[in-house]
Design an enzyme around this catalytic site. Structure first.
Site, PDB file in Angstrom:
ATOM      1  CE  LYS A 106      -4.414  -1.516   1.606  1.00  7.45           C
ATOM      2  NZ  LYS A 106      -4.255  -2.884   2.038  1.00  7.45           N
ATOM      3  CD  GLU A 116     -10.408   4.924   1.108  1.00  9.34           C
ATOM      4  OE1 GLU A 116      -9.948   6.135   0.854  1.00  9.34           O
ATOM      5  OE2 GLU A 116      -9.770   4.022   0.718  1.00  9.34           O
ATOM      6  CB  SER A 125      -0.139  -8.186  -1.029  1.00 14.93           C
ATOM      7  OG  SER A 125      -1.015  -9.049  -0.434  1.00 14.93           O
TER       8      SER A 125
HETATM    9  C1  LIG Z   1      -5.135  -3.850   1.818  1.00 14.38           C
HETATM   10  C2  LIG Z   1      -4.479  -5.107   1.359  1.00 14.38           C
HETATM   11  C3  LIG Z   1      -4.856  -5.936   0.092  1.00 14.38           C
HETATM   12  C4  LIG Z   1      -6.007  -5.653  -0.524  1.00 14.38           C
HETATM   13  O1  LIG Z   1      -5.942  -4.513  -1.435  1.00 14.38           O
HETATM   14  P1  LIG Z   1      -5.605  -4.832  -2.959  1.00 14.38           P
HETATM   15  O2  LIG Z   1      -5.821  -3.333  -3.317  1.00 14.38           O
HETATM   16  O3  LIG Z   1      -6.599  -5.913  -3.285  1.00 14.38           O
HETATM   17  O4  LIG Z   1      -4.304  -5.056  -3.082  1.00 14.38           O
HETATM   18  C5  LIG Z   1      -4.108  -7.145   0.326  1.00 14.38           C
HETATM   19  N1  LIG Z   1      -2.845  -7.563   0.771  1.00 14.38           N
HETATM   20  C6  LIG Z   1      -2.571  -6.534   1.808  1.00 14.38           C
HETATM   21  C7  LIG Z   1      -1.467  -7.103   2.700  1.00 14.38           C
HETATM   22  C8  LIG Z   1      -3.305  -5.332   2.162  1.00 14.38           C
HETATM   23  O5  LIG Z   1      -2.967  -4.932   3.027  1.00 14.38           O
END
Ligand SMILES: *Cc1c(COP(=O)(O)O)cnc(C)c1O
Length: 394
Positions: A85, A107, A377
Protein backbone atom coordinates in the site's frame (compact mmCIF):
# COMPACT_ATOMS: atom_id res chain seq x y z
CA UNK A 1 -16.75 12.40 -20.73
CA UNK A 2 -18.84 9.29 -20.49
CA UNK A 3 -16.10 7.23 -22.09
CA UNK A 4 -13.26 8.54 -19.97
CA UNK A 5 -11.37 6.10 -17.80
CA UNK A 6 -13.06 3.00 -19.18
CA UNK A 7 -11.77 -0.54 -19.03
CA UNK A 8 -14.01 -2.07 -21.65
CA UNK A 9 -17.49 -1.21 -20.40
CA UNK A 10 -16.34 -0.80 -16.77
CA UNK A 11 -14.95 2.15 -14.77
CA UNK A 12 -15.91 5.69 -15.74
CA UNK A 13 -16.76 8.71 -13.59
CA UNK A 14 -20.01 8.44 -11.64
CA UNK A 15 -19.82 11.35 -9.21
CA UNK A 16 -22.10 14.26 -8.30
CA UNK A 17 -21.54 17.54 -10.18
CA UNK A 18 -19.98 19.08 -7.06
CA UNK A 19 -17.13 16.61 -7.21
CA UNK A 20 -16.38 16.94 -10.94
CA UNK A 21 -13.92 19.87 -10.61
CA UNK A 22 -11.86 17.91 -8.06
CA UNK A 23 -11.76 14.80 -10.20
CA UNK A 24 -10.85 16.80 -13.31
CA UNK A 25 -8.07 18.70 -11.54
CA UNK A 26 -6.63 15.41 -10.32
CA UNK A 27 -6.72 13.89 -13.79
CA UNK A 28 -4.86 16.87 -15.21
CA UNK A 29 -2.25 16.69 -12.45
CA UNK A 30 -1.71 12.99 -12.96
CA UNK A 31 -1.30 13.35 -16.73
CA UNK A 32 1.05 16.26 -16.24
CA UNK A 33 3.36 14.65 -13.71
CA UNK A 34 3.27 10.88 -14.24
CA UNK A 35 6.09 11.06 -16.78
CA UNK A 36 7.66 14.29 -15.51
CA UNK A 37 11.40 13.84 -14.97
CA UNK A 38 11.67 15.66 -11.65
CA UNK A 39 8.57 13.95 -10.22
CA UNK A 40 9.74 10.50 -11.28
CA UNK A 41 13.21 11.07 -9.90
CA UNK A 42 11.87 12.18 -6.54
CA UNK A 43 9.43 9.26 -6.31
CA UNK A 44 12.08 6.74 -7.40
CA UNK A 45 14.39 8.07 -4.72
CA UNK A 46 11.70 7.71 -2.03
CA UNK A 47 10.87 4.17 -3.19
CA UNK A 48 14.51 3.17 -3.07
CA UNK A 49 15.81 4.89 0.06
CA UNK A 50 12.64 5.05 2.15
CA UNK A 51 10.46 2.09 1.13
CA UNK A 52 13.41 -0.22 0.45
CA UNK A 53 12.71 -1.08 -3.19
CA UNK A 54 13.30 -3.14 -5.16
CA UNK A 55 11.75 -5.77 -2.91
CA UNK A 56 13.34 -9.24 -3.34
CA UNK A 57 11.97 -12.10 -5.40
CA UNK A 58 12.53 -15.03 -3.05
CA UNK A 59 12.74 -18.65 -4.22
CA UNK A 60 10.89 -21.03 -1.87
CA UNK A 61 13.27 -23.96 -1.46
CA UNK A 62 11.13 -26.14 0.73
CA UNK A 63 7.67 -25.21 -0.56
CA UNK A 64 8.78 -25.81 -4.17
CA UNK A 65 9.86 -29.35 -3.27
CA UNK A 66 6.64 -29.97 -1.44
CA UNK A 67 4.34 -28.65 -4.19
CA UNK A 68 6.36 -30.01 -7.12
CA UNK A 69 6.99 -26.79 -9.08
CA UNK A 70 9.17 -23.69 -8.77
CA UNK A 71 7.64 -21.15 -6.41
CA UNK A 72 8.81 -17.56 -6.02
CA UNK A 73 7.48 -14.84 -3.72
CA UNK A 74 7.46 -11.15 -4.63
CA UNK A 75 8.25 -9.72 -1.23
CA UNK A 76 5.96 -6.70 -0.78
CA UNK A 77 5.88 -7.77 2.88
CA UNK A 78 9.39 -6.29 3.12
CA UNK A 79 8.33 -2.84 1.92
CA UNK A 80 8.28 -0.14 4.64
CA UNK A 81 5.06 -0.45 6.72
CA UNK A 82 4.80 -4.10 5.71
CA UNK A 83 2.71 -4.12 2.54
CA UNK A 84 2.36 -2.83 -1.01
CA UNK A 85 0.00 0.00 0.00
CA UNK A 86 2.92 2.40 0.63
CA UNK A 87 3.79 2.46 -3.13
CA UNK A 88 0.48 4.11 -3.94
CA UNK A 89 0.31 6.28 -0.80
CA UNK A 90 3.70 7.89 -1.51
CA UNK A 91 2.94 8.33 -5.22
CA UNK A 92 -0.33 10.11 -4.61
CA UNK A 93 0.94 12.18 -1.66
CA UNK A 94 3.89 13.40 -3.73
CA UNK A 95 1.58 14.24 -6.65
CA UNK A 96 -0.67 16.20 -4.26
CA UNK A 97 2.35 18.13 -3.02
CA UNK A 98 3.38 18.98 -6.58
CA UNK A 99 -0.02 20.59 -7.22
CA UNK A 100 0.10 22.62 -4.02
CA UNK A 101 -2.16 20.63 -1.71
CA UNK A 102 -1.23 20.75 1.97
CA UNK A 103 -3.74 18.28 3.40
CA UNK A 104 -4.32 14.57 2.75
CA UNK A 105 -7.48 12.67 3.62
CA UNK A 106 -8.18 8.98 3.22
CA UNK A 107 -10.63 6.23 4.10
CA UNK A 108 -9.55 3.08 5.85
CA UNK A 109 -11.22 -0.21 6.75
CA UNK A 110 -8.77 -2.34 8.65
CA UNK A 111 -6.44 0.61 9.05
CA UNK A 112 -3.67 -0.58 6.73
CA UNK A 113 -4.34 2.09 4.12
CA UNK A 114 -4.72 4.66 6.89
CA UNK A 115 -1.31 3.76 8.26
CA UNK A 116 0.31 3.89 4.79
CA UNK A 117 -1.29 7.28 4.14
CA UNK A 118 -0.32 8.69 7.55
CA UNK A 119 3.23 7.46 6.91
CA UNK A 120 3.44 9.17 3.51
CA UNK A 121 1.97 12.38 4.94
CA UNK A 122 4.49 12.38 7.81
CA UNK A 123 7.39 11.81 5.42
CA UNK A 124 6.28 14.60 3.06
CA UNK A 125 5.27 17.03 5.80
CA UNK A 126 1.55 17.18 5.06
CA UNK A 127 -1.51 17.40 7.28
CA UNK A 128 -3.45 14.11 7.44
CA UNK A 129 -6.98 13.06 8.43
CA UNK A 130 -8.29 9.51 8.17
CA UNK A 131 -11.96 8.51 8.08
CA UNK A 132 -12.73 5.20 9.77
CA UNK A 133 -15.98 3.50 10.80
CA UNK A 134 -16.48 3.23 14.57
CA UNK A 135 -16.87 -0.55 14.31
CA UNK A 136 -13.53 -0.78 12.50
CA UNK A 137 -11.93 1.52 15.09
CA UNK A 138 -12.93 -0.92 17.81
CA UNK A 139 -11.65 -3.91 15.78
CA UNK A 140 -8.35 -2.32 14.77
CA UNK A 141 -7.25 -0.29 17.80
CA UNK A 142 -3.55 -0.84 17.18
CA UNK A 143 -3.69 0.69 13.71
CA UNK A 144 -5.61 3.68 15.12
CA UNK A 145 -2.77 4.19 17.61
CA UNK A 146 -0.22 3.90 14.78
CA UNK A 147 -1.99 6.60 12.74
CA UNK A 148 -2.15 8.87 15.79
CA UNK A 149 1.52 8.34 16.54
CA UNK A 150 2.33 9.21 12.93
CA UNK A 151 0.57 12.54 13.47
CA UNK A 152 -2.75 11.85 11.71
CA UNK A 153 -6.19 12.68 13.04
CA UNK A 154 -8.61 9.74 12.96
CA UNK A 155 -12.22 10.80 12.33
CA UNK A 156 -14.76 8.23 13.58
CA UNK A 157 -17.65 7.56 11.18
CA UNK A 158 -20.92 6.75 12.87
CA UNK A 159 -23.27 6.53 9.90
CA UNK A 160 -24.69 3.50 8.06
CA UNK A 161 -22.92 0.23 8.82
CA UNK A 162 -20.08 2.20 10.50
CA UNK A 163 -17.43 0.49 8.35
CA UNK A 164 -15.36 1.10 5.20
CA UNK A 165 -18.21 1.96 2.81
CA UNK A 166 -19.42 4.71 5.16
CA UNK A 167 -15.89 6.01 5.72
CA UNK A 168 -15.50 6.45 1.93
CA UNK A 169 -18.74 8.46 1.80
CA UNK A 170 -17.50 10.82 4.52
CA UNK A 171 -14.07 11.20 2.90
CA UNK A 172 -15.76 12.11 -0.40
CA UNK A 173 -17.88 14.71 1.41
CA UNK A 174 -14.79 16.25 3.03
CA UNK A 175 -13.04 16.36 -0.37
CA UNK A 176 -15.98 18.16 -1.98
CA UNK A 177 -15.89 20.83 0.73
CA UNK A 178 -12.11 21.29 0.92
CA UNK A 179 -10.79 20.55 -2.54
CA UNK A 180 -8.71 23.76 -2.61
CA UNK A 181 -6.27 22.47 0.01
CA UNK A 182 -7.00 18.77 0.11
CA UNK A 183 -6.18 15.60 -1.80
CA UNK A 184 -8.26 12.47 -1.30
CA UNK A 185 -5.81 9.56 -1.29
CA UNK A 186 -7.81 6.50 -2.34
CA UNK A 187 -6.32 3.14 -1.42
CA UNK A 188 -7.05 0.72 -4.26
CA UNK A 189 -7.85 0.51 -7.99
CA UNK A 190 -11.40 1.73 -7.31
CA UNK A 191 -13.39 4.96 -7.39
CA UNK A 192 -13.94 7.35 -10.31
CA UNK A 193 -11.34 7.93 -13.03
CA UNK A 194 -8.44 8.76 -12.69
CA UNK A 195 -8.09 6.68 -9.49
CA UNK A 196 -8.10 3.14 -10.95
CA UNK A 197 -5.56 4.18 -13.59
CA UNK A 198 -3.45 6.24 -11.19
CA UNK A 199 -3.28 3.60 -8.44
CA UNK A 200 -2.42 0.94 -11.05
CA UNK A 201 0.34 3.22 -12.33
CA UNK A 202 1.90 3.64 -8.88
CA UNK A 203 1.62 -0.09 -8.11
CA UNK A 204 2.95 -1.27 -11.47
CA UNK A 205 6.47 -1.02 -10.05
CA UNK A 206 5.78 -4.46 -8.52
CA UNK A 207 5.42 -6.14 -11.93
CA UNK A 208 8.26 -4.20 -13.50
CA UNK A 209 10.67 -5.40 -10.83
CA UNK A 210 9.29 -8.95 -10.98
CA UNK A 211 9.88 -9.21 -14.74
CA UNK A 212 13.45 -8.03 -14.43
CA UNK A 213 14.14 -10.31 -11.48
CA UNK A 214 12.65 -13.50 -12.91
CA UNK A 215 14.42 -12.99 -16.27
CA UNK A 216 17.67 -12.54 -14.44
CA UNK A 217 17.23 -15.66 -12.29
CA UNK A 218 15.42 -18.03 -14.66
CA UNK A 219 15.97 -16.42 -18.05
CA UNK A 220 12.27 -16.97 -18.86
CA UNK A 221 8.86 -15.67 -17.84
CA UNK A 222 6.76 -17.42 -15.17
CA UNK A 223 4.07 -19.97 -16.03
CA UNK A 224 1.64 -18.26 -13.67
CA UNK A 225 1.36 -15.20 -11.44
CA UNK A 226 -1.01 -15.41 -8.47
CA UNK A 227 -2.27 -12.46 -6.39
CA UNK A 228 -5.09 -11.86 -3.94
CA UNK A 229 -7.81 -9.40 -4.94
CA UNK A 230 -9.55 -7.02 -2.55
CA UNK A 231 -10.04 -3.85 -4.57
CA UNK A 232 -7.31 -5.32 -6.71
CA UNK A 233 -4.29 -2.99 -6.51
CA UNK A 234 -1.54 -5.48 -5.65
CA UNK A 235 -2.88 -7.82 -8.35
CA UNK A 236 -3.05 -5.12 -11.05
CA UNK A 237 0.36 -3.94 -9.84
CA UNK A 238 1.97 -7.25 -10.67
CA UNK A 239 -0.28 -8.20 -13.67
CA UNK A 240 0.12 -5.07 -15.79
CA UNK A 241 3.67 -5.68 -16.88
CA UNK A 242 2.71 -9.15 -18.19
CA UNK A 243 -0.59 -8.41 -19.97
CA UNK A 244 0.97 -8.77 -23.40
CA UNK A 245 2.71 -12.05 -22.57
CA UNK A 246 -0.17 -14.40 -23.30
CA UNK A 247 1.85 -17.42 -22.11
CA UNK A 248 1.85 -16.08 -18.54
CA UNK A 249 -1.33 -17.11 -16.70
CA UNK A 250 -2.60 -14.31 -14.50
CA UNK A 251 -4.70 -15.49 -11.57
CA UNK A 252 -6.57 -13.30 -9.09
CA UNK A 253 -7.83 -14.84 -5.85
CA UNK A 254 -10.90 -13.47 -4.08
CA UNK A 255 -12.00 -14.06 -0.48
CA UNK A 256 -14.22 -17.15 -0.36
CA UNK A 257 -14.97 -16.59 3.34
CA UNK A 258 -17.09 -19.36 4.81
CA UNK A 259 -17.90 -20.67 1.30
CA UNK A 260 -19.74 -19.22 -1.71
CA UNK A 261 -23.05 -20.94 -0.91
CA UNK A 262 -23.19 -19.45 2.61
CA UNK A 263 -23.27 -15.90 1.20
CA UNK A 264 -20.59 -15.01 3.79
CA UNK A 265 -17.69 -14.07 1.53
CA UNK A 266 -16.30 -11.26 -0.63
CA UNK A 267 -16.18 -13.15 -3.96
CA UNK A 268 -17.70 -10.73 -6.45
CA UNK A 269 -17.01 -12.96 -9.44
CA UNK A 270 -17.50 -16.43 -7.98
CA UNK A 271 -21.00 -15.70 -6.65
CA UNK A 272 -23.15 -15.28 -9.76
CA UNK A 273 -26.26 -14.55 -7.73
CA UNK A 274 -24.96 -11.71 -5.54
CA UNK A 275 -22.11 -10.42 -7.70
CA UNK A 276 -23.64 -8.23 -10.42
CA UNK A 277 -22.86 -5.15 -12.48
CA UNK A 278 -23.48 -1.92 -10.58
CA UNK A 279 -22.08 1.44 -9.52
CA UNK A 280 -20.38 2.07 -6.19
CA UNK A 281 -18.21 5.00 -5.10
CA UNK A 282 -17.94 6.47 -8.57
CA UNK A 283 -17.14 3.42 -10.70
CA UNK A 284 -19.06 0.79 -12.65
CA UNK A 285 -17.97 -2.76 -11.91
CA UNK A 286 -18.99 -6.05 -10.31
CA UNK A 287 -20.50 -5.49 -6.88
CA UNK A 288 -22.02 -7.81 -4.30
CA UNK A 289 -25.61 -6.65 -3.92
CA UNK A 290 -28.97 -8.05 -2.86
CA UNK A 291 -31.90 -8.40 -5.24
CA UNK A 292 -32.91 -4.79 -4.57
CA UNK A 293 -29.44 -3.49 -5.46
CA UNK A 294 -28.53 -2.77 -1.83
CA UNK A 295 -24.82 -3.25 -1.16
CA UNK A 296 -24.28 -6.65 0.42
CA UNK A 297 -22.26 -6.98 3.65
CA UNK A 298 -19.15 -9.01 2.91
CA UNK A 299 -17.24 -11.40 5.13
CA UNK A 300 -13.60 -12.46 5.06
CA UNK A 301 -11.08 -13.56 7.65
CA UNK A 302 -8.80 -10.91 6.11
CA UNK A 303 -9.94 -7.32 6.55
CA UNK A 304 -8.12 -6.18 3.41
CA UNK A 305 -10.23 -8.33 1.08
CA UNK A 306 -13.52 -7.47 2.79
CA UNK A 307 -15.06 -5.05 0.24
CA UNK A 308 -18.16 -5.41 -1.94
CA UNK A 309 -16.74 -4.05 -5.21
CA UNK A 310 -13.81 -5.16 -7.36
CA UNK A 311 -11.63 -2.79 -9.40
CA UNK A 312 -13.10 -2.15 -12.89
CA UNK A 313 -9.93 -3.23 -14.70
CA UNK A 314 -10.35 -6.71 -13.19
CA UNK A 315 -13.92 -6.94 -14.50
CA UNK A 316 -12.55 -6.21 -17.96
CA UNK A 317 -9.58 -8.60 -17.73
CA UNK A 318 -12.06 -11.30 -16.78
CA UNK A 319 -14.33 -10.52 -19.77
CA UNK A 320 -11.28 -10.59 -22.04
CA UNK A 321 -10.22 -13.87 -20.43
CA UNK A 322 -6.76 -12.35 -19.96
CA UNK A 323 -6.90 -13.07 -16.25
CA UNK A 324 -8.79 -15.78 -14.42
CA UNK A 325 -10.34 -15.40 -11.00
CA UNK A 326 -10.56 -18.04 -8.29
CA UNK A 327 -11.30 -17.92 -4.57
CA UNK A 328 -9.91 -19.36 -1.36
CA UNK A 329 -11.97 -19.90 1.80
CA UNK A 330 -11.03 -18.75 5.30
CA UNK A 331 -10.16 -22.33 6.18
CA UNK A 332 -7.89 -22.87 3.16
CA UNK A 333 -6.27 -19.52 3.93
CA UNK A 334 -5.46 -20.53 7.50
CA UNK A 335 -3.83 -23.73 6.24
CA UNK A 336 -1.75 -21.68 3.80
CA UNK A 337 -0.60 -19.33 6.58
CA UNK A 338 0.74 -22.29 8.54
CA UNK A 339 2.34 -23.88 5.51
CA UNK A 340 4.33 -20.79 4.47
CA UNK A 341 5.31 -19.97 8.06
CA UNK A 342 6.59 -23.47 8.75
CA UNK A 343 8.16 -24.34 5.36
CA UNK A 344 9.77 -20.97 4.60
CA UNK A 345 9.87 -18.99 7.85
CA UNK A 346 7.72 -16.23 6.39
CA UNK A 347 4.46 -15.21 8.10
CA UNK A 348 2.16 -13.88 5.36
CA UNK A 349 -0.69 -11.40 5.73
CA UNK A 350 -4.07 -13.17 5.70
CA UNK A 351 -4.84 -11.38 2.43
CA UNK A 352 -1.69 -12.69 0.75
CA UNK A 353 -2.31 -16.18 2.16
CA UNK A 354 -5.33 -16.44 -0.17
CA UNK A 355 -2.89 -16.42 -3.10
CA UNK A 356 -0.80 -19.12 -1.42
CA UNK A 357 -3.92 -21.21 -0.77
CA UNK A 358 -4.80 -21.13 -4.45
CA UNK A 359 -1.23 -21.95 -5.45
CA UNK A 360 -1.48 -25.17 -3.44
CA UNK A 361 -4.45 -26.20 -5.63
CA UNK A 362 -2.79 -24.93 -8.80
CA UNK A 363 0.41 -26.88 -8.15
CA UNK A 364 -1.41 -30.15 -8.79
CA UNK A 365 -1.59 -29.16 -12.47
CA UNK A 366 2.00 -27.89 -12.65
CA UNK A 367 5.11 -29.64 -13.91
CA UNK A 368 8.42 -29.64 -12.05
CA UNK A 369 9.97 -26.93 -14.23
CA UNK A 370 6.91 -24.64 -14.18
CA UNK A 371 7.35 -21.31 -12.38
CA UNK A 372 4.69 -19.75 -10.16
CA UNK A 373 5.20 -16.22 -8.79
CA UNK A 374 3.02 -15.32 -5.81
CA UNK A 375 2.62 -11.66 -4.94
CA UNK A 376 3.18 -11.66 -1.19
CA UNK A 377 1.30 -8.39 -0.69
CA UNK A 378 2.02 -8.03 3.04
CA UNK A 379 3.36 -9.47 6.26
CA UNK A 380 1.23 -11.21 8.86
CA UNK A 381 2.28 -9.40 12.04
CA UNK A 382 -0.91 -7.31 11.94
CA UNK A 383 -2.99 -10.53 11.88
CA UNK A 384 -1.40 -12.35 14.80
CA UNK A 385 -4.40 -11.93 17.12
CA UNK A 386 -6.76 -13.43 14.52
CA UNK A 387 -4.30 -16.22 13.69
CA UNK A 388 -3.71 -17.10 17.36
CA UNK A 389 -7.45 -17.27 17.96
CA UNK A 390 -8.11 -19.42 14.87
CA UNK A 391 -5.33 -21.85 15.78
CA UNK A 392 -6.31 -21.84 19.47
CA UNK A 393 -2.83 -20.80 20.64
CA UNK A 394 -2.54 -20.40 24.39
C1 LIG B 1 -5.15 -3.91 1.60
C2 LIG B 1 -4.44 -5.16 1.34
C3 LIG B 1 -4.80 -6.02 0.28
C4 LIG B 1 -6.00 -5.79 -0.58
O1 LIG B 1 -5.94 -4.66 -1.40
P1 LIG B 1 -5.70 -4.76 -2.97
O2 LIG B 1 -6.04 -3.39 -3.44
O3 LIG B 1 -6.64 -5.80 -3.51
O4 LIG B 1 -4.30 -5.13 -3.18
C5 LIG B 1 -4.04 -7.15 0.07
N1 LIG B 1 -2.98 -7.47 0.85
C6 LIG B 1 -2.60 -6.67 1.89
C7 LIG B 1 -1.43 -7.08 2.71
C8 LIG B 1 -3.31 -5.49 2.17
O5 LIG B 1 -2.93 -4.72 3.20
Amino acid sequence: MKDKGRFGRYGGIYVPETLMPAVEELEKAFNRYKNNKKFKKELDHLLKEYVGRPTPLTFCTSLSKKLGCKIYLKREDLAHTGAHKINNALGQALLAKYIGKTRIIAETGAGQHGVATATAAAKLGMECEIYMGTIDIERQKLNVFRMQLLGAKVNPVNTGGKTLKDAINDALRDWTANVQTTHYLLGSVLGPHPYPEMVAHFQSIIGKETREQILKIENRLPTAIVACVGGGSNAIGIFREFLKDKEVNLIGVEAGGLGIKTGKHAARFADEKLGRLGILHGTMTYILQDKFGQIYNTHSISAGLDYSAIGPEHSNLRDLKRAQYEFATDKETMEAVQLLSQEEGIIPALESAHAIAHTIKLSKKMKKEDIVVINLSGRGDKDMTTIAKELKFK
